[in-house]
Design a protein around this motif. Structure first.
Motif, PDB file in Angstrom:
ATOM      1  N   GLY A  81       1.232  -0.880   0.232  1.00 25.39           N
ATOM      2  CA  GLY A  81       0.272  -0.256  -0.246  1.00 25.39           C
ATOM      3  C   GLY A  81       0.628   1.786  -0.376  1.00 25.39           C
ATOM      4  O   GLY A  81       2.524   1.107  -0.568  1.00 25.39           O
ATOM      5  N   VAL A  82       0.357   1.838   0.484  1.00 24.60           N
ATOM      6  CA  VAL A  82       0.614   3.527   0.016  1.00 24.60           C
ATOM      7  C   VAL A  82       0.339   4.597   1.106  1.00 24.60           C
ATOM      8  O   VAL A  82      -0.383   4.324   1.946  1.00 24.60           O
ATOM      9  N   GLN A  83       1.025   5.135   1.808  1.00 26.95           N
ATOM     10  CA  GLN A  83       1.637   5.891   3.414  1.00 26.95           C
ATOM     11  C   GLN A  83       1.505   7.019   2.880  1.00 26.95           C
ATOM     12  O   GLN A  83       2.800   7.344   2.422  1.00 26.95           O
ATOM     13  N   CYS A  84       1.764   8.193   4.069  1.00 28.16           N
ATOM     14  CA  CYS A  84       1.732   9.733   4.547  1.00 28.16           C
ATOM     15  C   CYS A  84       1.838   9.556   5.532  1.00 28.16           C
ATOM     16  O   CYS A  84       1.122  10.350   5.720  1.00 28.16           O
ATOM     17  N   ARG A  85       3.774   9.333   6.143  1.00 24.85           N
ATOM     18  CA  ARG A  85       3.848   9.777   8.131  1.00 24.85           C
ATOM     19  C   ARG A  85       3.341  11.112   7.856  1.00 24.85           C
ATOM     20  O   ARG A  85       3.438  11.105   9.747  1.00 24.85           O
ATOM     21  N   THR A  86       3.968  11.887   6.684  1.00 19.25           N
ATOM     22  CA  THR A  86       4.330  13.250   7.074  1.00 19.25           C
ATOM     23  C   THR A  86       2.658  13.531   7.205  1.00 19.25           C
ATOM     24  O   THR A  86       2.584  14.687   8.376  1.00 19.25           O
ATOM     25  N   TRP A  87       1.715  13.166   6.408  1.00 13.22           N
ATOM     26  CA  TRP A  87       0.004  13.282   5.735  1.00 13.22           C
ATOM     27  C   TRP A  87      -0.483  13.795   7.415  1.00 13.22           C
ATOM     28  O   TRP A  87      -0.503  14.477   8.503  1.00 13.22           O
ATOM     29  N   GLN A  88       0.127  12.631   8.244  1.00 11.44           N
ATOM     30  CA  GLN A  88      -0.542  12.008   9.578  1.00 11.44           C
ATOM     31  C   GLN A  88      -0.374  12.604  10.699  1.00 11.44           C
ATOM     32  O   GLN A  88      -1.404  13.358  11.368  1.00 11.44           O
ATOM     33  N   ALA A  89       1.116  13.594  10.851  1.00  8.14           N
ATOM     34  CA  ALA A  89       1.186  14.196  11.639  1.00  8.14           C
ATOM     35  C   ALA A  89       0.648  15.863  11.255  1.00  8.14           C
ATOM     36  O   ALA A  89       0.297  16.158  12.570  1.00  8.14           O
ATOM     37  N   LEU A  90       0.152  16.149   9.929  1.00  9.90           N
ATOM     38  CA  LEU A  90       0.111  17.245   9.342  1.00  9.90           C
ATOM     39  C   LEU A  90      -1.708  17.406  10.510  1.00  9.90           C
ATOM     40  O   LEU A  90      -1.820  18.371  10.766  1.00  9.90           O
ATOM     41  N   GLU A  91      -2.647  16.500  10.667  1.00 11.35           N
ATOM     42  CA  GLU A  91      -3.801  15.988  10.349  1.00 11.35           C
ATOM     43  C   GLU A  91      -4.055  16.008  11.935  1.00 11.35           C
ATOM     44  O   GLU A  91      -4.659  16.051  12.137  1.00 11.35           O
ATOM     45  N   SER A  92      -2.470  15.294  12.693  1.00 13.65           N
ATOM     46  CA  SER A  92      -2.840  15.345  13.909  1.00 13.65           C
ATOM     47  C   SER A  92      -3.188  16.716  15.435  1.00 13.65           C
ATOM     48  O   SER A  92      -2.225  18.035  15.114  1.00 13.65           O
ATOM     49  N   ALA A  93      -3.747  16.788  15.602  1.00 18.28           N
ATOM     50  CA  ALA A  93      -4.109  17.676  16.823  1.00 18.28           C
ATOM     51  C   ALA A  93      -2.901  17.377  17.814  1.00 18.28           C
ATOM     52  O   ALA A  93      -2.511  18.606  18.618  1.00 18.28           O
TER      53      ALA A  93
END
Length: 74
Positions: free
Chosen positions: A25-37
């Motif tokens: 699959g594909v993931q983006c840990r950076t984006w997950q961090a950006l979304e996190s409050a």
């Protein structure tokens, strides 16, 4: 979710690199961090404003497409 995009699509829209997962699959840990409050790397104001503009969700402003005559004035 409000933009109707997956995390992968949102990351691609904003130019963040994607990483292949071990299961193909594909993931983006950076984006997950950006979304996190709660993450210190969460989305800062200018990045969030650009995301809202690109997804037509900004409460005050919107983007319009320039006509070719406007980009290359005679």
């Amino acid at each position: 979710m409000a933009a109707g995009l997956s995390q992968v699509q949102a990351a691609e829209l904003m130019g963040y690199s994607l990483q292949a997962e071990s299961r193909g699959g594909v993931q983006c840990r950076t984006w997950q961090a950006l979304e996190s409050a709660t993450d210190d790397r969460n989305m800062q104001g200018a990045i969030f404003a650009m995301f809202l503009l690109l997804t037509d969700q900004h409460p005050e402003f919107g983007l319009i497409e320039r006509r070719s005559s406007e980009t290359n004035p005679a």
